[in-house]
Design an enzyme around this catalytic site. Structure first.
Site, PDB file in Angstrom:
ATOM      1  N   HIS A 160      -2.672  -1.055  -3.337  1.00  0.00           N
ATOM      2  CA  HIS A 160      -3.833  -0.192  -3.110  1.00  0.00           C
ATOM      3  C   HIS A 160      -3.680   1.080  -3.941  1.00  0.00           C
ATOM      4  O   HIS A 160      -2.800   1.892  -3.683  1.00  0.00           O
ATOM      5  CB  HIS A 160      -3.955   0.173  -1.626  1.00  0.00           C
ATOM      6  N   SER A 162       0.852  -1.188   0.000  1.00  0.00           N
ATOM      7  CA  SER A 162       0.000   0.000   0.000  1.00  0.00           C
ATOM      8  C   SER A 162       0.892   1.244   0.000  1.00  0.00           C
ATOM      9  O   SER A 162       1.662   1.431  -0.934  1.00  0.00           O
ATOM     10  CB  SER A 162      -0.937  -0.022   1.213  1.00  0.00           C
ATOM     11  N   ASP A 203      -4.259  -5.059   5.861  1.00  0.00           N
ATOM     12  CA  ASP A 203      -4.734  -5.866   4.742  1.00  0.00           C
ATOM     13  C   ASP A 203      -3.687  -6.914   4.352  1.00  0.00           C
ATOM     14  O   ASP A 203      -2.519  -6.587   4.166  1.00  0.00           O
ATOM     15  CB  ASP A 203      -5.043  -4.965   3.542  1.00  0.00           C
TER      16      ASP A 203
END
Length: 513
Positions: free
Chosen positions: A359, A332, A456
């Protein structure tokens, strides 16, 4: 607590007003100034020394991509890019992330109040994360300095350590002390890396660090393998040590060394006066990332194909849909720079496909794939529905879709994309991609979690680990822009290899091949 000081840079006076109003909604931040172009921004940063900058990508006279390295050189600090949705703006945003920008947001649409609200939430979240990362690095630097001071105090009594340990201690301590003197942000991995890579075999380069970091991992089996290899290390270390000794021991060169040291000291003093010490670490990481393209591209020629498959391109390497190994990567905040470092160091004949969830909003993932494809020996593409996975290829999940890997006809594996609900606040989600690997027990699966805020990917990495997947990697705190996703996996005790960013690719290649 004093509010963090922010400089807003945009060529539109109206947009400067919008962004400033969004920022001051949060009492943690105050606007210390604004600038209308990159040139003015560089001067304002030197003058005002803000804690954080929001920087427009496309501006006249000097754009954000051109201003970013000058800002980081003058006063290293977190920079959040504001990007338009046109193709050029997206490409330059990806390059800015590689060059050291902390993160980016899309510019809000003035005609949609809901969009402005979403951008406001995302911007403030990124700003808080950026300042937390700065605080964490400062705390880590202070802890390292205290540790270094204690080690220095205890160094004299240990002039004659037990045989077999002296060389090992020198090998670990010398680069560590050196890097602690230089400005922070992941330097340990950067400055130590050339030494580790110097002994060409990947195994020799990666194992000492892996062993040193193993205390934070959940699997102890690898320690046994490393300890058996340990006796061979002291033999190599003395050979490497004399390389540093002659330059210091030669009297004729002492003057030159003193002069360069003085320059370095002055540079450090200027940095200290600038205020934020930590972001300079990110500058160090950036420079290391930009130096990595030295990795040679394998000279394996791709088989002659009349036309490339849809979405793919001609590139050196071996591409086949018959494979028994697969690598899955999640990242991310800070991911584009980490992916650059990772993919530049993996050869084009890598015997497994690499599936990546970063992401990122729609369309930006395509620009990311195109950019990485120009830098990596691998073929890098944005994944498409029904695409068959092949070796020597990296597939980036498109923004706005959840990606899964599913079995296809003839023992092949394909990409499944669906516009379903966000998971952990993300679409694509690393957990969704990892979860799709659970039933693929005929494949040898290798999991990697890189820098990123949140958790995540950690939950499903744990499930796969408990199901027997032992090849699990995570980027360590020293090189992470944000140590969130890897930390979550470490806390779940499902990480076997906890390594600095520069060591993940060599170790991954060693394990997979």
């Amino acid at each position: 607590m004093c509010a963090y000081r922010v400089l807003v840079v945009d060529d539109s006076a109206f947009m400067r007003k919008i962004i400033s109003d969004l920022i001051v909604r949060d009492e943690s931040f105050t606007i210390v100034g604004t600038a209308a172009n990159g040139k003015e921004a560089v001067e304002k940063v030197k003058e005002l020394q803000p804690d954080l900058v929001t920087l427009d990508v496309e501006m006249p006279e000097m754009n954000g991509l051109e201003a970013l390295p000058l800002i980081m050189a003058a006063h290293p600090l977190p920079v959040i890019m504001l990007s338009g949705i046109n193709e050029q703006g997206m490409k330059e945003t990806i390059m800015a992330l590689e060059a050291g920008a902390f993160d980016f947001i899309r510019k809000p649409s003035i005609s949609h109040a809901q969009d402005i609200g979403q951008v406001s939430k995302a911007l403030l979240e990124q700003m808080h994360t950026a300042m937390q990362a700065v605080r964490s690095r400062m705390e880590r630097k202070e802890a390292n300095e205290r540790k270094a001071a204690l080690e220095q105090e205890n160094k004299t009594p240990l002039e004659n350590p037990p045989e077999g340990q002296a060389v090992t201690e020198k090998r670990v301590e010398a680069p560590t002390e050196k890097t602690r003197i230089t400005p922070p942000v992941s330097p340990p991995a950067t400055s130590a890396q050339p030494k580790r890579d110097a002994g060409k075999p990947v195994q020799a380069a990666a194992k000492p660090e892996t062993k040193r970091k193993q205390s934070e991992t959940s699997v102890t089996g690898e320690r046994k393998g490393q300890s058996s290899a340990q006796p061979s290390k002291p033999a190599k270390a003395p050979a490497a040590q004399p390389k540093q000794e002659p330059s210091n021991g030669t009297e004729r060169k002492n003057r030159k060394l003193d002069i360069s040291g003085t320059a370095a000291a002055k540079s450090l003093q200027r940095t200290d006066k600038a205020g934020l010490v930590k972001p300079e670490q990110r500058k160090t990481v950036t420079s290391s990332a930009s130096s990595t393209p030295s990795t040679p591209t394998p000279s394996v020629t791709a088989p002659a194909i009349p036309t490339p498959p849809k979405g793919l391109s001609f590139k050196k390497g071996v591409h086949t849909s018959n494979f028994r190994k697969l690598v899955a990567v999640g990242c991310s905040t800070g991911g584009p720079r980490a992916l650059k470092t990772l993919l530049e160091r993996i050869p084009g004949d890598f015997p497994a496909p690499i599936v990546i969830v970063q992401h990122m909003p729609p369309n930006f993932t395509r620009s990311l794939a195109q950019r990485l494809n120009t830098l990596s020996p691998l073929r890098v593409v944005e994944a498409e529905q029904g695409m068959t996975l092949e070796t020597g290829t990296a597939y980036i999940a498109p923004g706005g879709y959840q990606l899964r890997i599913v079995p296809g006809a003839g023992g092949k594996y394909t990409v499944s994309l669906k516009t379903e609900e966000a998971r952990n606040g993300h679409r694509p989600s690393v957990d969704t991609m990892f979860e799709s690997l659970l039933p693929l027990t005929s494949l040898e699966r290798h999991l990697v979690l890189l820098t990123g805020m949140g958790s995540d990917g950690a939950k499903m990495m744990k499930k796969l680990y408990d199901a027997g997947v032992q090849s699990t990697f995570a980027e360590n705190e020293e090189t992470c822009v944000v140590y969130g996703m890897p930390r979550s996996a470490v806390e779940l005790k499902c990480v076997r290899h906890l390594l600095p960013m520069q060591e993940i690719a060599p170790k991954l290649v060693q394990v997979v091949k």
